[in-house]
Design an enzyme around this catalytic site. Structure first.
Site, PDB file in Angstrom:
ATOM      1  N   ASP A  66       0.875  -1.103   0.094  1.00  0.00           N
ATOM      2  CA  ASP A  66       0.046   0.139  -0.131  1.00  0.00           C
ATOM      3  C   ASP A  66       0.754   1.211   0.018  1.00  0.00           C
ATOM      4  OD1 ASP A  66      -1.766   2.014   0.482  1.00  0.00           O
ATOM      5  OD2 ASP A  66      -2.472   1.182   2.302  1.00  0.00           O
ATOM      6  N   ASN A  93       3.252   2.222 -11.076  1.00  0.00           N
ATOM      7  CA  ASN A  93       1.859   2.011 -11.692  1.00  0.00           C
ATOM      8  C   ASN A  93       0.899   2.594 -10.881  1.00  0.00           C
ATOM      9  OD1 ASN A  93      -0.246   1.208 -13.673  1.00  0.00           O
ATOM     10  ND2 ASN A  93      -0.787  -0.187 -11.909  1.00  0.00           N
ATOM     11  N   SER A 148      -0.152  10.378 -17.345  1.00  0.00           N
ATOM     12  CA  SER A 148      -1.371  10.458 -18.170  1.00  0.00           C
ATOM     13  C   SER A 148      -1.160  11.506 -19.448  1.00  0.00           C
ATOM     14  CB  SER A 148      -2.242  11.017 -17.298  1.00  0.00           C
ATOM     15  OG  SER A 148      -3.719  11.658 -17.851  1.00  0.00           O
ATOM     16  N   TYR A 181      -6.736  15.356 -10.693  1.00  0.00           N
ATOM     17  CA  TYR A 181      -5.900  14.150 -11.329  1.00  0.00           C
ATOM     18  C   TYR A 181      -4.555  14.635 -12.157  1.00  0.00           C
ATOM     19  CZ  TYR A 181      -4.970  10.011 -13.857  1.00  0.00           C
ATOM     20  OH  TYR A 181      -4.204   8.920 -14.421  1.00  0.00           O
ATOM     21  N   LYS A 185      -0.804  14.415 -12.049  1.00  0.00           N
ATOM     22  CA  LYS A 185       0.336  13.567 -13.218  1.00  0.00           C
ATOM     23  C   LYS A 185       1.181  14.597 -13.794  1.00  0.00           C
ATOM     24  CE  LYS A 185      -1.384   9.588 -12.914  1.00  0.00           C
ATOM     25  NZ  LYS A 185      -0.504   8.274 -12.410  1.00  0.00           N
ATOM     26  N   THR A 216     -10.052   1.961 -17.973  1.00  0.00           N
ATOM     27  CA  THR A 216      -9.728   1.159 -16.819  1.00  0.00           C
ATOM     28  C   THR A 216     -10.783   1.643 -15.762  1.00  0.00           C
ATOM     29  OG1 THR A 216      -8.245   2.832 -16.006  1.00  0.00           O
ATOM     30  CG2 THR A 216      -7.319   1.481 -17.614  1.00  0.00           C
TER      31      THR A 216
END
Length: 264
Positions: A66, A93, A148, A181, A185, A216
């Site tokens: 984790d 990842n 991303s 997000y 990234k 995903t």
């Protein structure tokens, strides 16, 4: 020749699992360490891959990681050190997208941004810095960060993409896109550049990998991602395997996608 040791975080689902599958189908032999938060889910992923690729040359080993927990990272480090003594390829990842939780009223704005940066940046940094000593024990080492396509500054003017659409005049604005997000990234790309700088003289090749918009479970809704044009996650596996196997070494230190170098 000893097998290359590949450690993948968040490897029991999504792009991480596609990397596992791609390595299992490779002509090369790997010791693939399948990392994930939940041991039962990790073991299920391993069982599925072994069933699909019964003749694989690679070996799959589970590990509980984790990345938000220093104790979990440190325990994983000791386990990998004891079993393998090195890591040749580290694939960062594990990541998360929480923007929808603000829209749903499940996170405050501050909680959203803090959590997004904690998972995608701070936790990835701690994971990497903890495992660098084992990476330096490897050979032909590569360090990968999964970023991303929304992280490109140059691409943020592209109005054909939903995340770049200008909202109408007035306040409050509609909840367009995934600002927390994509900002995280974008920060991850600079994190990659810092590791490229720090490990250059050690011979470690460092990359940020932009796999494209894929359907995903990122953000918790793979069907919605598919309806918005997300591609099959399976395409990410062979691309990332090509980086692991050295086919993109000339692009070390850059954000890359399957077509070349992603604009900054």
């Amino acid at each position: 020749m000893a097998s290359k040791v590949v450690l993948i975080t968040g490897a029991n689902t999504g792009i991480g699992y596609q990397i596992v599958r791609a390595l299992c189908s490779s002509s090369h032999a790997y010791d693939v360490i399948v990392g994930g938060r939940t041991p039962t889910k990790v073991q299920d992923a391993i069982s599925a891959a072994q069933k699909e690729f019964p003749d694989t040359k690679s070996k799959l080993s589970p590990i509980q990681i984790d990345i938000e927990s220093d104790d979990s990272i440190n325990n994983a480090f000791e386990e990998v050190k004891s079993k393998f003594g090195k890591v040749d390829i580290l694939v960062n990842n594990a990541g998360a997208q929480f923007d929808a939780l603000l829209k749903q009223g499940k996170l405050s704005e501050r909680e959203l941004w803090n959590q997004t940066w904690n998972v995608n940046n701070a936790s990835t940094q701690v994971m990497t810095s903890t495992f660098v000593p084992l990476l330096l024990e490897g050979s032909e080492q590569r360090l990968l960060f999964i970023t991303s396509g929304t992280s490109t500054l140059a691409g943020s003017e592209n109005q054909s993409l939903f995340v770049n659409k200008y909202p109408p005049k007035g306040w409050p604005k509609p909840n367009y896109g995934v600002p927390a997000y994509r900002s995280a990234k974008t920060g991850l790309n600079m994190l990659m550049r810092e590791w490229h700088k720090n490990l250059r003289e050690d011979g470690v090749k460092v990359f940020a990998i932009s796999p494209g918009f894929l359907a995903t479970g990122l953000g918790g809704n793979p069907e919605m991602n598919k309806k918005m044009g997300g591609g099959d996650p399976e395409v990410a596996g062979p691309f990332i395997r090509s980086v692991i196997e050295g086919e993109r070494d000339n692009d070390a230190g850059k954000v890359i996608n399957k077509d070349g170098v992603q604009p900054w």
